[in-house]
Design a protein around this motif. Structure first.
Motif, PDB file in Angstrom:
ATOM      1  N   TYR A  80       0.908  -1.116   0.019  1.00 25.81           N
ATOM      2  CA  TYR A  80      -0.061   0.085   0.023  1.00 25.81           C
ATOM      3  C   TYR A  80       0.880   1.255   0.114  1.00 25.81           C
ATOM      4  N   HIS A  81       0.648   2.104  -0.923  1.00 21.17           N
ATOM      5  CA  HIS A  81       1.447   3.226  -1.179  1.00 21.17           C
ATOM      6  C   HIS A  81       0.700   4.635  -0.777  1.00 21.17           C
ATOM      7  N   ASN A  82       1.165   5.217   0.288  1.00 19.91           N
ATOM      8  CA  ASN A  82       0.413   6.330   0.654  1.00 19.91           C
ATOM      9  C   ASN A  82       0.938   7.678   0.002  1.00 19.91           C
ATOM     10  N   ASN A  83       0.108   8.100  -1.094  1.00 30.22           N
ATOM     11  CA  ASN A  83       0.543   9.146  -1.826  1.00 30.22           C
ATOM     12  C   ASN A  83      -0.144  10.492  -1.385  1.00 30.22           C
ATOM     13  N   SER A  84      -0.861  10.222   0.120  1.00 30.80           N
ATOM     14  CA  SER A  84      -1.660  11.378   0.373  1.00 30.80           C
ATOM     15  C   SER A  84      -0.741  12.292   1.220  1.00 30.80           C
ATOM     16  N   PRO A  85      -1.136  13.706   1.777  1.00 30.54           N
ATOM     17  CA  PRO A  85      -0.493  14.387   2.496  1.00 30.54           C
ATOM     18  C   PRO A  85      -0.596  14.262   3.932  1.00 30.54           C
ATOM     19  N   ASP A  86      -1.381  12.931   4.135  1.00 29.22           N
ATOM     20  CA  ASP A  86      -1.739  12.794   5.466  1.00 29.22           C
ATOM     21  C   ASP A  86      -0.930  11.392   6.143  1.00 29.22           C
ATOM     22  N   ALA A  87      -0.722  11.507   7.528  1.00 27.65           N
ATOM     23  CA  ALA A  87      -0.078  10.400   8.248  1.00 27.65           C
ATOM     24  C   ALA A  87      -1.258   9.340   8.488  1.00 27.65           C
ATOM     25  N   LEU A  88      -1.189   7.880   8.274  1.00 20.00           N
ATOM     26  CA  LEU A  88      -2.373   7.291   8.318  1.00 20.00           C
ATOM     27  C   LEU A  88      -2.088   6.149   9.697  1.00 20.00           C
ATOM     28  N   ASP A  89      -2.739   6.166  10.778  1.00 19.53           N
ATOM     29  CA  ASP A  89      -2.611   4.998  11.740  1.00 19.53           C
ATOM     30  C   ASP A  89      -3.033   3.784  11.493  1.00 19.53           C
ATOM     31  N   TYR A  90      -4.023   3.620  10.616  1.00 15.81           N
ATOM     32  CA  TYR A  90      -4.672   2.286  10.229  1.00 15.81           C
ATOM     33  C   TYR A  90      -5.130   2.425   8.883  1.00 15.81           C
ATOM     34  N   LEU A  91      -5.313   1.277   8.233  1.00 11.89           N
ATOM     35  CA  LEU A  91      -5.748   1.063   7.141  1.00 11.89           C
ATOM     36  C   LEU A  91      -6.869   0.216   7.036  1.00 11.89           C
ATOM     37  N   TRP A  92      -8.096   0.558   6.104  1.00  8.75           N
ATOM     38  CA  TRP A  92      -9.307  -0.174   6.143  1.00  8.75           C
ATOM     39  C   TRP A  92      -9.155  -1.112   4.821  1.00  8.75           C
ATOM     40  N   ILE A  93      -9.889  -2.471   5.124  1.00  5.56           N
ATOM     41  CA  ILE A  93      -9.829  -3.298   3.947  1.00  5.56           C
ATOM     42  C   ILE A  93     -11.382  -3.666   3.785  1.00  5.56           C
ATOM     43  N   GLN A  94     -11.907  -3.884   2.614  1.00  7.84           N
ATOM     44  CA  GLN A  94     -13.081  -4.392   2.409  1.00  7.84           C
ATOM     45  C   GLN A  94     -13.270  -5.822   2.351  1.00  7.84           C
ATOM     46  N   LEU A  95     -14.186  -6.501   3.135  1.00 10.21           N
ATOM     47  CA  LEU A  95     -14.459  -7.840   3.082  1.00 10.21           C
ATOM     48  C   LEU A  95     -15.963  -8.081   2.680  1.00 10.21           C
ATOM     49  N   ASP A  96     -16.225  -7.927   1.391  1.00 13.63           N
ATOM     50  CA  ASP A  96     -17.288  -7.861   0.870  1.00 13.63           C
ATOM     51  C   ASP A  96     -18.208  -9.093   0.987  1.00 13.63           C
ATOM     52  N   GLN A  97     -17.421 -10.241   1.094  1.00 12.55           N
ATOM     53  CA  GLN A  97     -18.106 -11.531   0.916  1.00 12.55           C
ATOM     54  C   GLN A  97     -19.025 -11.713   2.596  1.00 12.55           C
ATOM     55  N   ASN A  98     -18.534 -10.717   3.194  1.00  8.36           N
ATOM     56  CA  ASN A  98     -18.988 -11.022   4.666  1.00  8.36           C
ATOM     57  C   ASN A  98     -20.476 -10.741   4.471  1.00  8.36           C
ATOM     58  N   VAL A  99     -21.081  -9.833   3.153  1.00  8.63           N
ATOM     59  CA  VAL A  99     -22.351  -9.654   3.186  1.00  8.63           C
ATOM     60  C   VAL A  99     -23.314 -11.040   3.157  1.00  8.63           C
ATOM     61  N   ARG A 100     -22.692 -12.196   3.062  1.00  8.48           N
ATOM     62  CA  ARG A 100     -23.298 -13.342   2.959  1.00  8.48           C
ATOM     63  C   ARG A 100     -23.325 -14.198   4.336  1.00  8.48           C
ATOM     64  N   ALA A 101     -22.377 -13.617   5.263  1.00  7.04           N
ATOM     65  CA  ALA A 101     -22.099 -14.068   6.517  1.00  7.04           C
ATOM     66  C   ALA A 101     -23.505 -14.322   7.208  1.00  7.04           C
ATOM     67  N   LEU A 102     -23.722 -15.453   8.222  1.00  9.48           N
ATOM     68  CA  LEU A 102     -24.997 -15.667   8.634  1.00  9.48           C
ATOM     69  C   LEU A 102     -25.464 -14.555   9.580  1.00  9.48           C
ATOM     70  N   ASP A 103     -24.553 -13.442  10.112  1.00  9.72           N
ATOM     71  CA  ASP A 103     -24.853 -12.524  10.892  1.00  9.72           C
ATOM     72  C   ASP A 103     -24.912 -11.225  10.223  1.00  9.72           C
ATOM     73  N   SER A 104     -24.857 -11.359   8.869  1.00  8.18           N
ATOM     74  CA  SER A 104     -24.821 -10.091   7.962  1.00  8.18           C
ATOM     75  C   SER A 104     -25.922  -9.240   8.290  1.00  8.18           C
ATOM     76  N   ASP A 105     -25.565  -7.834   8.451  1.00  8.92           N
ATOM     77  CA  ASP A 105     -26.894  -6.938   8.360  1.00  8.92           C
ATOM     78  C   ASP A 105     -27.789  -7.000   7.201  1.00  8.92           C
ATOM     79  N   THR A 106     -27.329  -7.402   6.121  1.00 12.89           N
ATOM     80  CA  THR A 106     -27.942  -7.368   4.905  1.00 12.89           C
ATOM     81  C   THR A 106     -29.193  -8.263   5.032  1.00 12.89           C
ATOM     82  N   TYR A 107     -29.120  -9.467   5.949  1.00  8.30           N
ATOM     83  CA  TYR A 107     -30.262 -10.197   6.014  1.00  8.30           C
ATOM     84  C   TYR A 107     -31.121  -9.503   7.193  1.00  8.30           C
ATOM     85  N   LYS A 108     -30.286  -8.734   8.153  1.00  7.48           N
ATOM     86  CA  LYS A 108     -31.325  -8.303   9.276  1.00  7.48           C
ATOM     87  C   LYS A 108     -32.025  -7.020   8.757  1.00  7.48           C
TER      88      LYS A 108
END
Length: 777
Positions: A80-108
């Motif tokens: 991951y290349h940080n080309n922004s002017p900001d210092a990043l304390d953490y990174l966010w990653i998408q787990l889109d398959q979790n939309v099919r998890a048994l406890d998914s908000d999509t079902y709820k």
């Protein structure tokens, strides 16, 4: 009369309120409050600013498809290349398959209810049973040390040991697996497997199969809004090196360029591919149907690894099956480069797919490039799937299957061609012009649907396009406003998703092109937007501002009405008043008055008096008659003629020309009943049968957006007027568009009721008719 101070203040405040309300509702006020303030990253012209930046995420992955258990196993290294002017304390990653998890908000969050009669299948849909979602084995940093991470539904935050400073890079290592959903059963979806019971084989269309970096961007920060199913994806560009292990007899289509053809393709397949690279007219079959049928039967127990590289893409997807037929042809670009248009499909798609798919891919590349930019990637795939249309860089999954006898309906044919054009077109929007689908579905679906319409019309005259022309959105626009959202609504909150995100934006762009801007100005500005933002991340304001900046046309009124409100077009031609200039010529004016008096309708009393009164008093006694009895005020005398000549001497040349022209003047009054201002297009039909079209810009409404009048001079008498004669403005009520008024007759067809899926398609009927003719000979 005494007026108290309080009463005076009330009167003044009421007047001020009315004035303020008129200003606040004026559709021609500028979009300053609706659009973000320009800055060094996105300027006021709609272009990337001089300090524009964007992040980059590169992936190295090894993927294994388990055909026996329908699972995906994967490992990846993300740089991951940080080309922004900001210092990043953490990174966010998408787990889109979790939309099919048994406890998914999509079902709820899905609403449901119990009816008096419920089937077991409908009851089963009330609770999830498929165990989907990512199973994360580990997340490590570049040195192999376990990283701290938190999974929040479809998002994962990875905490960094030290802030990632501007200009620096970091590595993450991940290992995961998940159960592949059955696309035909487990809630559908954009990817998954399809099982063919008759030959006991699977066809896989695989996407969202790896943890993907979320977007960090100047105008949003981290785009970590949860994936609920409708709002699609916001993704970062990067380079991919991917190895995919599948059964040895599978064929694989993928984002990127195949790196090891000698390891996975036969000598004959490689030879055919070389031939296809030189063929620009007809596709070349790389893997035949007969070969596919043999692979279906044998089912190798061994595995092969396919190796693909892709540069500067925002995502990666692939498809795999032993059922695949494969064809390809080359497409020459205006810059001299060659792109390979290719398709893979099972025998269940033939002969439809062999005849149309790859040519539809090639046709799309030609016309989308014409309106935007040359396709920058080496390949464009179309993959057959039963019930899906979905897009990824260089590859898309498209429906379209034939009947068991090989025939297909007209709807199936054009639906398939249309969806291929649409999904291949998504390579341009949003795969290259990389808008945020999680936030604004319309920015890719609407723009792409508009270009789909233009491309379909280049395929075949009168192609039955579903969306694009203004009249096709009328039923939606005049519907119940409780179930209509402004286009500028977040993707997850939209009523009527297809009309809102696909149909209305596409129609709006077509209205801009055909009616408001004109084709030349629109095409120039739209191409400018596409080229400014290719391989970048545009926001809605960037499109709005670029279209105005490049064309010199103020469109704030249009963006506001069409995109920010649910107003509709209903402009009424409420009155037509004909006038003629008084020439002051007694011979002309008196004769005209006489003709008008003759044509005037008589009242009932006059008619009956003429019949019932045998003689009036002056008819009985002639002495009652004097000068005024015989006087004709409309007869012209010498004095009248002299006065007229004196009047003419007092006129200048221009005034005399007006009198000589003796034109007809028609004062037309228009009412804006729908709230949405539009240009006024009028077709005048004259007494001699000729016609004339006049186009009045929307700015006629700038002072009063509810009611305006305009006078039209002609040398001929007008017999009829048609407002919006070419169905350009999506006017929802055309009954008030005519002079003289007329009622539009709605037509309906009678259909014989039949069960779903029953009956013959036209190809089957034609075949049966020919067989009967042959037997009668």
């Amino acid at each position: 009369m005494r007026i108290t101070l309080f009463a005076l203040l009330m009167v003044l405040s009421a007047g001020l309120f009315a004035q303020t309300e008129n200003v606040n509702k004026n559709p021609f006020r500028q979009l300053y409050t609706e659009l973000p303030t320009p800055n060094v990253y996105r300027n006021a012209a709609g272009a990337p600013g001089h300090e524009y930046w964007q992040q980059q995420a590169d992936y190295e992955m090894e993927i294994r498809l388990d055909d026996a258990e329908q699972k995906i196993y994967g490992t990846s290294k993300i740089t991951y290349h940080n080309n922004s002017p900001d210092a990043l304390d953490y990174l966010w990653i998408q787990l889109d398959q979790n939309v099919r998890a048994l406890d998914s908000d999509t079902y709820k969050i899905g609403t449901s209810n119990v009816n008096e009669r419920m089937t077991l299948r409908s009851l089963s849909r009330l609770e999830p049973t498929f165990d989907g979602g990512f199973k994360i084995d580990y997340v490590k940093d570049g040195s192999g040390k376990a990283a701290n991470y938190t999974i929040e539904k479809t998002m994962m935050r990875v905490d960094l040991a030290e802030p990632l400073m501007p200009g620096a890079s970091t590595e993450l290592q991940l290992k995961w697996w998940y159960n592949i959903n059955d696309r035909m059963k487990d809630g559908g979806g954009r990817s998954g497997s399809e099982y063919f019971e008759e030959d006991d084989n699977y066809l896989y269309t695989i996407a969202q199969f790896f943890p993907r970096m979320a977007v960090y961007i100047d105008n949003e920060g981290w785009q970590n809004k949860q994936f609920l199913g409708s709002g699609e994806f916001a993704l970062t560009f990067g380079d991919y090196d991917v190895k995919i292990t599948v059964p040895a007899d599978h064929l694989v289509a993928s984002t990127g360029t195949l790196q090891n053809p000698n390891d996975v393709l036969t000598r004959e397949q490689r030879k055919r591919l070389d031939e296809a690279a030189k063929e620009f007219v007809q596709p070349v079959i790389i893997a035949t149907q007969a070969e596919a049928v043999e692979r279906e039967k044998t089912k190798s127990a061994k595995e092969k690894t396919w190796h693909f590289n892709a540069e500067n893409v925002r995502d990666f997807a692939f498809s795999s099956s032993r059922k695949f037929i494969w064809d390809a042809m080359a497409v020459k670009q205006s810059d001299g480069s060659t792109v390979m248009a290719m398709s893979m499909y099972p025998k269940e798609g033939n002969p439809l797919w062999e005849r149309f798919s790859t040519k539809a891919v090639a046709h799309t590349l030609k016309w989308y490039s014409h309106y935007t930019f040359d396709y920058p990637y080496p390949v464009a795939w179309s993959i057959n799937a039963a019930n899906i249309g979905m897009e990824y860089p260089m590859i898309c999954f498209n429906f379209g299957r034939v009947e068991e006898d090989g025939t297909y309906s007209e709807r199936t044919k054009y639906g398939m061609i249309g969806v291929i054009i649409h999904e291949v077109g998504h390579n341009y929007f949003p795969m290259i012009v990389n808008s945020d689908e999680r936030q604004w579905t319309w920015m890719d679906e609407g723009l792409n649907t508009f270009l789909q319409y233009l491309t379909e019309q280049q395929w075949e005259r009168d192609y039955p396009s579903r969306r694009g022309p203004a009249h096709k959105i009328v039923d939606y626009m005049k519907g119940d406003k409780k179930f209509i959202s402004p286009i500028m609504t977040n993707s997850e909150s939209i009523w009527q998703f297809g009309n809102n995100a696909y149909g209305k934006p596409a129609t709006g762009l077509n209205i801009l092109r055909e009616t408001i801007m004109g084709r030349e100005q629109f095409d120039y500005a739209f191409k400018k937007y596409a080229n400014r933002w290719k391989f970048k991340h545009p926001a809605p304001a960037d499109l709005f501002r670029t279209m105005e900046d490049a064309s010199g046309i103020d469109l704030d009124w249009f963006w506001r009405g069409w995109f920010f409100t649910t107003d509709h077009t209903d402009i009424a031609l409420s009155s037509v008043e004909p006038f003629r200039v008084n020439t002051r010529n007694p011979m002309v004016e008196n004769e005209m008055t006489k003709q008008q008096m003759k044509a005037r309708e008589e009242n009932i009393s006059t008619i009956r008096n003429r019949e019932e009164i045998a003689q009036t008093y002056d008819e009985q006694d002639r002495t009652l008659r004097d000068f005024y009895t015989e006087y004709d005020p409309l007869s012209s005398t010498v004095l009248d003629k002299e006065e007229y000549e004196q009047y003419l001497k007092g006129l200048n040349d221009a005034e005399r020309a007006v009198l000589a022209a003796n034109k007809y003047y028609y004062e037309l009054t228009f009412e804006n009943k729908g709230g949405l201002v539009m240009p006024i297009i009028l077709e005048f039909t004259f007494a001699d049968g000729t016609t004339e079209v006049q186009r009045i810009p929307a700015e006629i409404w700038r002072k009063d957006y509810k009611k305006v009048s305009k006078v039209f001079p002609f040398t001929k008498e007008v017999k009829s007027i048609n407002l919006d004669p070419f169905l350009e403005t999506a006017d929802t009520d055309r009954s008030n568009n005519y002079y003289p008024s007329q009622t539009e007759v709605s037509r309906f067809d009678l259909y014989k009721s039949r069960s779903r899926g029953g009956g013959e398609n036209p190809m089957q009927r034609d075949r049966r008719a020919k067989e009967k003719e042959g037997s009668n000979r």
